[in-house]
Design a protein around this motif. Structure first.
Motif, short mmCIF file in Angstrom:
data_model
loop_
_atom_site.label_atom_id
_atom_site.label_comp_id
_atom_site.label_asym_id
_atom_site.label_seq_id
_atom_site.Cartn_x
_atom_site.Cartn_y
_atom_site.Cartn_z
N ASP A 31 0.67 -1.15 -0.04
CA ASP A 31 0.16 -0.20 0.01
C ASP A 31 0.92 1.16 0.04
O ASP A 31 1.22 1.82 -0.97
N THR A 32 1.44 1.69 1.26
CA THR A 32 1.96 2.90 1.37
C THR A 32 3.49 2.82 1.92
O THR A 32 3.58 1.75 2.65
N TYR A 33 4.51 3.62 1.52
CA TYR A 33 5.58 3.84 2.12
C TYR A 33 5.48 4.44 3.18
O TYR A 33 4.82 5.33 3.43
N SER A 34 6.12 3.97 4.49
CA SER A 34 6.28 4.48 5.83
C SER A 34 6.99 5.79 5.62
O SER A 34 7.86 6.04 4.85
N GLU A 35 6.46 6.49 6.68
CA GLU A 35 7.04 7.86 6.92
C GLU A 35 8.70 7.79 7.19
O GLU A 35 9.48 8.61 6.63
N ASN A 36 9.16 6.90 7.87
CA ASN A 36 10.46 6.62 8.34
C ASN A 36 11.29 6.13 7.16
O ASN A 36 12.28 6.46 6.84
N PRO B 154 8.06 7.48 -3.21
CA PRO B 154 6.74 8.25 -3.17
C PRO B 154 6.08 7.85 -2.12
O PRO B 154 6.39 7.01 -1.04
N MET B 155 4.62 8.61 -2.08
CA MET B 155 3.73 8.19 -0.87
C MET B 155 3.19 6.50 -0.95
O MET B 155 3.21 5.89 0.10
N VAL B 156 2.89 6.45 -2.20
CA VAL B 156 1.99 4.93 -2.49
C VAL B 156 2.97 4.19 -3.22
O VAL B 156 3.54 4.58 -4.20
N VAL B 157 2.90 2.83 -3.06
CA VAL B 157 3.76 1.76 -3.55
C VAL B 157 3.00 1.69 -5.22
O VAL B 157 1.98 1.39 -5.03
N PRO B 158 3.69 1.86 -6.02
CA PRO B 158 3.24 1.87 -7.44
C PRO B 158 3.38 0.43 -7.89
O PRO B 158 2.35 0.20 -8.99
N TRP B 159 3.91 -0.57 -7.48
CA TRP B 159 4.06 -1.82 -8.14
C TRP B 159 2.60 -2.29 -7.99
O TRP B 159 1.89 -2.48 -7.06
N VAL B 160 2.59 -3.36 -9.06
CA VAL B 160 1.35 -4.40 -9.12
C VAL B 160 2.12 -5.91 -9.08
O VAL B 160 2.81 -6.04 -9.91
N SER B 161 1.77 -6.66 -8.27
CA SER B 161 2.54 -7.97 -8.14
C SER B 161 1.36 -9.19 -7.79
O SER B 161 0.22 -8.89 -7.36
N GLY B 162 1.97 -10.45 -7.65
CA GLY B 162 1.12 -11.36 -7.20
C GLY B 162 2.07 -12.64 -7.18
O GLY B 162 3.01 -12.90 -7.89
N VAL B 163 1.46 -13.49 -6.40
CA VAL B 163 1.99 -14.90 -6.12
C VAL B 163 1.20 -15.89 -6.84
O VAL B 163 -0.05 -15.92 -6.54
N ILE B 164 1.64 -16.51 -7.71
CA ILE B 164 1.12 -17.65 -8.42
C ILE B 164 0.66 -18.66 -7.44
O ILE B 164 1.40 -19.46 -6.69
N SER B 165 -0.77 -19.05 -7.73
CA SER B 165 -1.10 -20.13 -6.80
C SER B 165 -0.91 -21.59 -7.35
O SER B 165 -0.90 -21.48 -8.60
N SER B 166 -0.40 -22.46 -6.59
CA SER B 166 0.06 -23.62 -7.16
C SER B 166 -1.18 -24.47 -7.18
O SER B 166 -2.24 -24.29 -6.74
#
Length: 334
Positions: free
Chosen positions: A308-313, A322-334
């Motif tokens: 979701d978002t990168y922490s302030e620290n 940036p403020m929001v994590v821009p990536w889209v990812s996924g774990v392939i279900s077996s």
């Protein structure tokens, strides 16, 4: 005896000056020269008048004349040409030009003020329901922007004494929120995908779950388990810097194909990570990750690196995050 007449001339004092009278005096010479000049000038004027008259006469006789039918066709052609002009495009360009003329040079907000705005947007998004889709997120951020803009304008007019906005920052903030909101969103890393609404026949089988967050490209199959604003770690099976795909669907499909065709001694892809942001995606490494990067990874126990978002620290230690994590990812279900 009669004396013969003597053809002699005398001067005023009675002396004889000679037998031949003067016929070419200075006065007569001047008169003759002036007369000759007048004759030459009249001759030149006559030639000029004759040439001008003959040119106008020839031009009037050689001018093209059009029939009423030809004139009508020319008028019709001009009318069609005016109607074919892209009037809507011209009007849009004029409006944009007026808007750009009203804008002054780009305003750069102080870093503390920009940080405060980022924190407010983070708190706003965190306060939404977990099931809020991207449309609700867009509406919430837009309401916040309008309220913030009104508050800044009230501070400028001196009608908001209890506002958290400083008077010296109100003018800059109002300009940025009104004219440079897109640039500010990009700087703080605010990226929310747009929901695409298609009015199509609903032939979805009963019991199948809807995928709320719409990602550009074809619909991802269930085994992709796509997650917005998420980045998974793992061993790189395919290096994303040189492996680009047009959509998240193709990136996930590449992971499935690699796992299917991998040799026995190769690691099989079970994690895919895709960058859908036009300005690129942040990662805590030395590389600049660009649009359409597709990383294929493997991990025995996949773990989320960012969600979701990168922490302030984290953003304090990584100024480019940036403020929001821009990536889209996924774990392939077996």
């Amino acid at each position: 005896m009669v004396r013969p007449e003597l053809d002699q001339s005398y001067s005023n004092n009675g002396r004889r000056t000679g037998g031949v009278p003067k016929c070419c005096s200075y006065k007569r010479t001047t008169v003759i020269i002036c007369f000759i000049n007048i004759v030459v000038a009249l001759y030149v004027f006559q030639n000029l008048y004759t040439s001008l008259y003959s040119y106008s006469y020839q031009h009037s006789h050689t001018a093209v004349t059009y029939t009423p039918d030809q004139i009508k066709k020319m008028e019709e052609s001009m009318r069609i040409r005016k109607q074919s002009e892209p009037r809507k495009l011209i009007e849009i360009v004029k409006k944009l030009k007026k808007k750009l003329d009203r804008r002054e040079d780009k305003v750069e907000l102080p870093q503390p003020l920009k940080q405060n705005l980022t924190n407010e947007i983070i708190e706003l998004l965190r306060g939404l329901n977990s099931g809020a889709n991207t449309t609700l997120q867009h509406e919430a951020v837009e309401r916040w922007r309008r309220q913030k803009l009104k508050e800044a304008k009230r501070v400028i007019r001196g009608k908001a004494s209890n506002s958290s906005i400083l008077p010296v920052e109100a003018g800059m903030l109002a300009k940025v929120l009104e004219f440079n909101w897109a640039e500010l969103s990009s700087e703080i890393g605010l990226w929310i995908p747009v929901n695409v609404i298609n009015n199509v026949h609903d032939d979805k089988p009963e019991g199948e779950d809807d995928f709320d967050d719409i990602i550009a490209g074809r619909r991802l199959p269930p085994e992709c388990n796509a997650e917005l604003h998420t980045d998974y770690g793992g061993h790189a099976v395919k290096w994303g810097l040189t492996h680009h795909k047009d959509s998240a669907y193709e990136c996930c499909q590449a992971c499935l194909d690699q796992a299917k065709n991998a040799r026995p001694d190769e690691k099989k892809c079970n994690i895919w990570v895709y960058c859908p942001a036009e300005e690129g995606c942040h990662s805590p490494d030395i590389y600049q990750h660009k649009l359409e990067e597709c990383w294929l990874k493997y991990a025995e126990e996949p773990k989320v690196t960012f969600k979701d978002t990168y922490s302030e620290n984290y953003r304090r230690n990584h100024p480019n995050a940036p403020m929001v994590v821009p990536w889209v990812s996924g774990v392939i279900s077996s």
